[in-house]
Scaffold this active site. Sequence first.
Site, PDB file in Angstrom:
ATOM      1  N   LYS A 154       0.808  -1.027   0.207  1.00  0.00           N
ATOM      2  CA  LYS A 154       0.045   0.065   0.022  1.00  0.00           C
ATOM      3  C   LYS A 154       0.892   1.083   0.047  1.00  0.00           C
ATOM      4  O   LYS A 154       1.515   1.458   1.024  1.00  0.00           O
ATOM      5  CB  LYS A 154      -1.006  -0.003   1.414  1.00  0.00           C
ATOM      6  CG  LYS A 154      -1.745   1.162   1.084  1.00  0.00           C
ATOM      7  CD  LYS A 154      -2.593   1.743   2.396  1.00  0.00           C
ATOM      8  CE  LYS A 154      -1.585   2.940   2.920  1.00  0.00           C
ATOM      9  NZ  LYS A 154      -1.654   4.064   2.025  1.00  0.00           N
ATOM     10  N   GLU A 229       9.663   1.023  10.752  1.00  0.00           N
ATOM     11  CA  GLU A 229      10.698   1.734  10.743  1.00  0.00           C
ATOM     12  C   GLU A 229       9.838   3.358  10.950  1.00  0.00           C
ATOM     13  O   GLU A 229       9.318   3.754   9.923  1.00  0.00           O
ATOM     14  CB  GLU A 229      11.263   1.805   9.173  1.00  0.00           C
ATOM     15  CG  GLU A 229      12.076   0.603   8.720  1.00  0.00           C
ATOM     16  CD  GLU A 229      13.492   0.479   9.407  1.00  0.00           C
ATOM     17  OE1 GLU A 229      13.786   1.147  10.204  1.00  0.00           O
ATOM     18  OE2 GLU A 229      13.974  -0.872   9.540  1.00  0.00           O
ATOM     19  N   CYS A 263      13.716  10.409   7.538  1.00  0.00           N
ATOM     20  CA  CYS A 263      13.707  10.067   8.672  1.00  0.00           C
ATOM     21  C   CYS A 263      15.103   9.793   9.127  1.00  0.00           C
ATOM     22  O   CYS A 263      15.334  10.053  10.547  1.00  0.00           O
ATOM     23  CB  CYS A 263      13.162   8.498   8.711  1.00  0.00           C
ATOM     24  SG  CYS A 263      14.086   7.353   7.493  1.00  0.00           S
ATOM     25  N   GLU A 356      10.329  16.002  15.865  1.00  0.00           N
ATOM     26  CA  GLU A 356      10.662  15.729  14.266  1.00  0.00           C
ATOM     27  C   GLU A 356      10.152  16.537  13.415  1.00  0.00           C
ATOM     28  O   GLU A 356       8.614  16.714  13.753  1.00  0.00           O
ATOM     29  CB  GLU A 356      10.315  14.266  14.164  1.00  0.00           C
ATOM     30  CG  GLU A 356      10.802  13.986  12.581  1.00  0.00           C
ATOM     31  CD  GLU A 356      10.516  12.448  12.190  1.00  0.00           C
ATOM     32  OE1 GLU A 356       9.036  12.013  12.467  1.00  0.00           O
ATOM     33  OE2 GLU A 356      11.238  11.807  11.453  1.00  0.00           O
TER      34      GLU A 356
HETATM   35  P1  NDP Z   1       2.291   7.998   8.456  1.00  0.00           P
HETATM   36  O1  NDP Z   1       2.476   7.179   9.716  1.00  0.00           O
HETATM   37  O2  NDP Z   1       1.205   9.104   8.435  1.00  0.00           O
HETATM   38  O3  NDP Z   1       1.845   7.201   7.118  1.00  0.00           O
HETATM   39  C1  NDP Z   1       2.551   6.047   6.805  1.00  0.00           C
HETATM   40  C2  NDP Z   1       1.940   5.144   6.206  1.00  0.00           C
HETATM   41  O4  NDP Z   1       1.021   4.434   6.983  1.00  0.00           O
HETATM   42  C3  NDP Z   1       1.199   5.650   4.808  1.00  0.00           C
HETATM   43  O5  NDP Z   1       0.872   4.766   3.639  1.00  0.00           O
HETATM   44  C4  NDP Z   1      -0.220   5.929   5.567  1.00  0.00           C
HETATM   45  O6  NDP Z   1      -1.383   5.588   4.540  1.00  0.00           O
HETATM   46  C5  NDP Z   1      -0.320   4.440   6.253  1.00  0.00           C
HETATM   47  N1  NDP Z   1      -1.342   4.698   7.443  1.00  0.00           N
HETATM   48  C6  NDP Z   1      -1.815   5.576   8.292  1.00  0.00           C
HETATM   49  N2  NDP Z   1      -2.568   5.392   9.072  1.00  0.00           N
HETATM   50  C7  NDP Z   1      -2.891   3.952   8.956  1.00  0.00           C
HETATM   51  C8  NDP Z   1      -3.489   3.033   9.657  1.00  0.00           C
HETATM   52  N3  NDP Z   1      -4.571   3.371  10.747  1.00  0.00           N
HETATM   53  N4  NDP Z   1      -3.396   1.657   9.447  1.00  0.00           N
HETATM   54  C9  NDP Z   1      -2.468   1.299   8.448  1.00  0.00           C
HETATM   55  N5  NDP Z   1      -1.737   2.291   7.778  1.00  0.00           N
HETATM   56  C10 NDP Z   1      -1.722   3.438   8.070  1.00  0.00           C
HETATM   57  O7  NDP Z   1       3.553   8.674   8.066  1.00  0.00           O
HETATM   58  P2  NDP Z   1       3.937   9.590   7.003  1.00  0.00           P
HETATM   59  O8  NDP Z   1       3.402   9.131   5.559  1.00  0.00           O
HETATM   60  O9  NDP Z   1       3.559  10.955   7.390  1.00  0.00           O
HETATM   61  O10 NDP Z   1       5.688   9.771   6.835  1.00  0.00           O
HETATM   62  C11 NDP Z   1       6.239  10.334   7.777  1.00  0.00           C
HETATM   63  C12 NDP Z   1       6.977   9.491   8.873  1.00  0.00           C
HETATM   64  O11 NDP Z   1       7.657   8.528   8.499  1.00  0.00           O
HETATM   65  C13 NDP Z   1       8.004  10.387   9.728  1.00  0.00           C
HETATM   66  O12 NDP Z   1       7.827  10.084  11.155  1.00  0.00           O
HETATM   67  C14 NDP Z   1       9.261   9.672   9.427  1.00  0.00           C
HETATM   68  O13 NDP Z   1      10.311   9.748  10.215  1.00  0.00           O
HETATM   69  C15 NDP Z   1       8.904   8.178   9.167  1.00  0.00           C
HETATM   70  N6  NDP Z   1       9.856   7.541   8.191  1.00  0.00           N
HETATM   71  C16 NDP Z   1      10.730   6.637   8.829  1.00  0.00           C
HETATM   72  C17 NDP Z   1      11.437   6.014   8.116  1.00  0.00           C
HETATM   73  C18 NDP Z   1      12.292   4.795   8.645  1.00  0.00           C
HETATM   74  O14 NDP Z   1      12.851   4.038   7.893  1.00  0.00           O
HETATM   75  N7  NDP Z   1      12.661   4.642   9.762  1.00  0.00           N
HETATM   76  C19 NDP Z   1      11.653   6.244   6.564  1.00  0.00           C
HETATM   77  C20 NDP Z   1      10.772   7.288   6.201  1.00  0.00           C
HETATM   78  C21 NDP Z   1       9.748   7.896   6.952  1.00  0.00           C
HETATM   79  P3  NDP Z   1      -1.792   7.182   3.966  1.00  0.00           P
HETATM   80  O15 NDP Z   1      -1.010   7.982   3.815  1.00  0.00           O
HETATM   81  O16 NDP Z   1      -2.574   6.708   2.491  1.00  0.00           O
HETATM   82  O17 NDP Z   1      -2.966   7.502   4.964  1.00  0.00           O
END
Ligand code: NDP
Length: 453
Positions: A154, A229, A263, A356
Amino acid sequence: MTTYTVINPATEQPVRDVAQASAAEADAAIERAAKALESWRAVAPGDRGRLLHRFAEQVDAHITELAALETAGSGHPVGAATWEAGQVRDVLAYYSAAPERLTGRQIPVSGGLNVTVKEPVGVVGLIVPWNFPMPILSWGMAPALAAGCTVVAKPAEMTPLTAMRIGELALEAGLPEDVFQVVPGKGSVVGQRLVDHPAVRKIVFTGSTEVGQQIMAGCARQVKRLTLELGGKSANIVFADSDLQKAAATAPSAVFDNAGQDCCARSRILVEASVLDRFMELLEPAIAGIRVGDPAAEGTEMGPLISAAHRDRVASYVPDDAPVAFRGSAPDGPGYWYPPTVLAPVAADAPAYTEEIFGPVVTVTPFTGEAEAIAMANDTPYGLSGSIWTQNVGRAIRVARGVETGNLSVNSHSSVRYWTPFGGFKLSGLGRELGPDAVDAFTEIKNIFIATE
Ligand code: NDP
């Protein structure tokens, strides 16, 4: 049917409407993946490897197309997007060698023979964020497929285009139907079904710590395997004996890659107090020199932020009375622009220092001595990345061992290599991706005793 309009963050113009899968459609995809698992796991290891290698070649033949899609749909500078598409190819090629190396053990026992085999864990659900749509997809996809798992991915709602194209390239490369499916939709719908559906046996989630915690709770109900992650607030520690010129020249790359939506962003620069003024003198031109602008233009180093809402969130960390030391440039007109911004001095409890930001804002704070540097670096609930600058090898190793974080670089700003393990300490996550052991994380060990008497 609901659709989501992907917006070009540099122009605010629509790029494409994407149909959003419903919960029932997500379930249907998961059930197809469960069915495909039986034949995919039975493909001979050499053939599975060959298919993955063909997939890598197919991606390689479409690097320019994928990069252009990422530039339009996510605002990544085309040079960076080209590198990201290349990483998908490289990760696939790297793990294409894994199926033939998935060996078990023979363990001495009396009265028979004991062997272990590594079985694919089953259907894997990948939940991908918007910041690096291609690399993060590949980090889960490639080792999972190599292990013999089938995958339902997804992408983030805002950035589905490259994942969808990679899904097509998998089929064009000859991967059987339903072995790798990309299902665009909302996290609360498709992501949630991946967590809740019992046929999904492992979730690989990259995203915010908050959503990661909810996903972990959801997986607990089914004792579902999980890799997380999550976020970061990493330190870039500069000691007085370091090559200050190089530390300052590369500090922008360590934090402003992908406009700080990274991240691994080392968003707290900690500088030994005795060289703070000199470091700031060197940092200012490095910040001014960042080429911020049209991501489709060759040579652009920093593009826009992903959305207007995200830009507002980033801007909230820099109120009117914020201690802005200096700033880079950003274009006027349409697009979700925010200039590279350096804050100093910042209070230790300022949100810009503790939270962050996920945007092009960095703080600079002085420290005195090694122990204080380590304590300040660790004074965060996160632990993902970090850099250390010093000419003293002993200190470099002592500090690296002292900082509670998963990925560190010494005298370099570089943070991620697909052939080395990647993951976080503390609230930054659980488990490791990439590196030579990543395929094992998509297997279960089965222990078989064969009586000989
Ligand atoms: P989110 O947690 O909002 O979203 C990440 C993914 O989870 C999206 O595909 C989102 O879908 C999905 N999602 C949201 N709610 C749910 C749920 N209830 N159940 C299942 N899936 C869900 O993060 P962001 O997209 O805003 O990304 C930013 C964050 O990611 C930052 O905190 C960053 O540090 C972290 N990150 C960490 C990395 C690592 O490797 N440690 C690398 C990159 C980012 P949708 O967007 O479609 O709602």
